[in-house]
Write a protein that holds these residues in place. Structure first.
Motif, short mmCIF file in Angstrom:
data_model
loop_
_atom_site.label_atom_id
_atom_site.label_comp_id
_atom_site.label_asym_id
_atom_site.label_seq_id
_atom_site.Cartn_x
_atom_site.Cartn_y
_atom_site.Cartn_z
N ASP A 167 21.75 -62.62 26.63
CA ASP A 167 23.04 -62.26 26.05
C ASP A 167 23.47 -63.10 24.85
O ASP A 167 24.51 -62.84 24.25
N CYS A 168 22.68 -64.10 24.46
CA CYS A 168 23.14 -65.00 23.40
C CYS A 168 21.97 -65.57 22.60
O CYS A 168 20.90 -65.86 23.15
N LEU A 169 22.21 -65.75 21.30
CA LEU A 169 21.27 -66.41 20.41
C LEU A 169 21.78 -67.83 20.18
O LEU A 169 22.94 -68.02 19.80
N TYR A 170 20.95 -68.82 20.43
CA TYR A 170 21.30 -70.23 20.26
C TYR A 170 20.55 -70.80 19.07
O TYR A 170 19.32 -70.72 19.02
N LEU A 171 21.28 -71.40 18.13
CA LEU A 171 20.66 -72.09 17.00
C LEU A 171 21.03 -73.56 17.08
O LEU A 171 22.18 -73.91 17.36
N SER A 172 20.04 -74.43 16.81
CA SER A 172 20.32 -75.87 16.81
C SER A 172 19.62 -76.53 15.64
O SER A 172 18.69 -75.97 15.05
N LEU A 189 26.50 -65.56 19.37
CA LEU A 189 25.79 -66.63 18.67
C LEU A 189 26.40 -67.95 19.08
O LEU A 189 27.61 -68.15 18.95
N GLU A 190 25.60 -68.86 19.60
CA GLU A 190 26.04 -70.18 20.05
C GLU A 190 25.59 -71.22 19.03
O GLU A 190 24.39 -71.34 18.76
N LEU A 191 26.55 -71.96 18.46
CA LEU A 191 26.24 -72.92 17.40
C LEU A 191 26.67 -74.34 17.73
O LEU A 191 26.77 -75.17 16.82
N SER A 192 26.89 -74.67 18.98
CA SER A 192 27.38 -76.01 19.32
C SER A 192 26.40 -77.11 18.94
O SER A 192 26.82 -78.25 18.70
N GLN A 193 25.12 -76.81 18.85
CA GLN A 193 24.11 -77.82 18.49
C GLN A 193 23.65 -77.70 17.03
O GLN A 193 22.72 -78.39 16.62
N LEU A 194 24.31 -76.85 16.27
CA LEU A 194 23.97 -76.69 14.86
C LEU A 194 24.51 -77.87 14.06
O LEU A 194 25.69 -78.19 14.15
N LYS A 195 23.65 -78.48 13.28
CA LYS A 195 24.06 -79.64 12.46
C LYS A 195 24.43 -79.22 11.05
O LYS A 195 25.36 -79.75 10.45
N ARG A 196 23.67 -78.26 10.48
CA ARG A 196 23.93 -77.81 9.12
C ARG A 196 23.26 -76.46 8.91
O ARG A 196 22.21 -76.18 9.47
N ILE A 197 23.90 -75.63 8.10
CA ILE A 197 23.34 -74.33 7.74
C ILE A 197 23.61 -74.08 6.27
O ILE A 197 24.61 -74.58 5.73
N ASP A 198 22.70 -73.36 5.61
CA ASP A 198 22.92 -73.03 4.21
C ASP A 198 22.99 -71.52 4.05
O ASP A 198 22.99 -70.77 5.04
N SER A 199 23.03 -71.05 2.81
CA SER A 199 23.19 -69.62 2.56
C SER A 199 22.03 -68.80 3.12
O SER A 199 22.22 -67.68 3.57
N ALA A 200 20.81 -69.36 3.13
CA ALA A 200 19.67 -68.64 3.71
C ALA A 200 19.86 -68.43 5.21
O ALA A 200 19.56 -67.36 5.74
N GLY A 201 20.37 -69.44 5.88
CA GLY A 201 20.64 -69.32 7.31
C GLY A 201 21.72 -68.31 7.61
O GLY A 201 21.59 -67.49 8.53
N ILE A 202 22.78 -68.32 6.82
CA ILE A 202 23.87 -67.35 6.99
C ILE A 202 23.35 -65.94 6.74
O ILE A 202 23.61 -65.02 7.52
N ALA A 203 22.61 -65.76 5.66
CA ALA A 203 22.07 -64.44 5.34
C ALA A 203 21.14 -63.93 6.43
O ALA A 203 21.18 -62.74 6.78
N ALA A 204 20.33 -64.80 6.99
CA ALA A 204 19.42 -64.39 8.06
C ALA A 204 20.18 -63.93 9.30
O ALA A 204 19.83 -62.92 9.91
#
Length: 92
Positions: free
Chosen positions: A10-15, A38-53
């Motif tokens: 039920d969820c996609l986790y990105l870290s 989408l679970e982002l509690s362990q995400l440290k940084r994201i850029d435009s490529a990550g957002i677009a994906a």
């Protein structure tokens, strides 16, 4: 730092950090993901490529928004900058 993508039923986790290198490496799994959480509690940084994906793979719509859990402020700022907030629903 680990840059991981985990998919549950039920969820996609990105870290870690999500930039073009991580997107390319994880695109096969991400592109087949049909989740709306989408679970982002362990995400440290994201850029435009990550957002677009994320947006390209998960295809949120105003009538079927993506639930973003524990979104870091840096990611929220990018979602806002790219005017994607109508596609998202935040839950902290």
């Amino acid at each position: 730092m680990n840059n991981e993508l985990n998919i549950t039923q039920d969820c996609l986790y990105l870290s870690g950090e999500w930039a073009s290198e991580q997107v390319v490496r994880h695109w096969p799994a991400l592109s087949t993901c049909k989740l709306k959480q989408l679970e982002l509690s362990q995400l440290k940084r994201i850029d435009s490529a990550g957002i677009a994906a994320i947006i390209t793979a998960l295809k949120p719509e105003p009538s079927n928004r993506l639930l973003v859990k524990h979104c870091p402020e840096q990611a929220k700022q990018l979602f806002k900058l790219y005017e994607l907030e109508t596609l998202l629903q935040y839950h902290d």
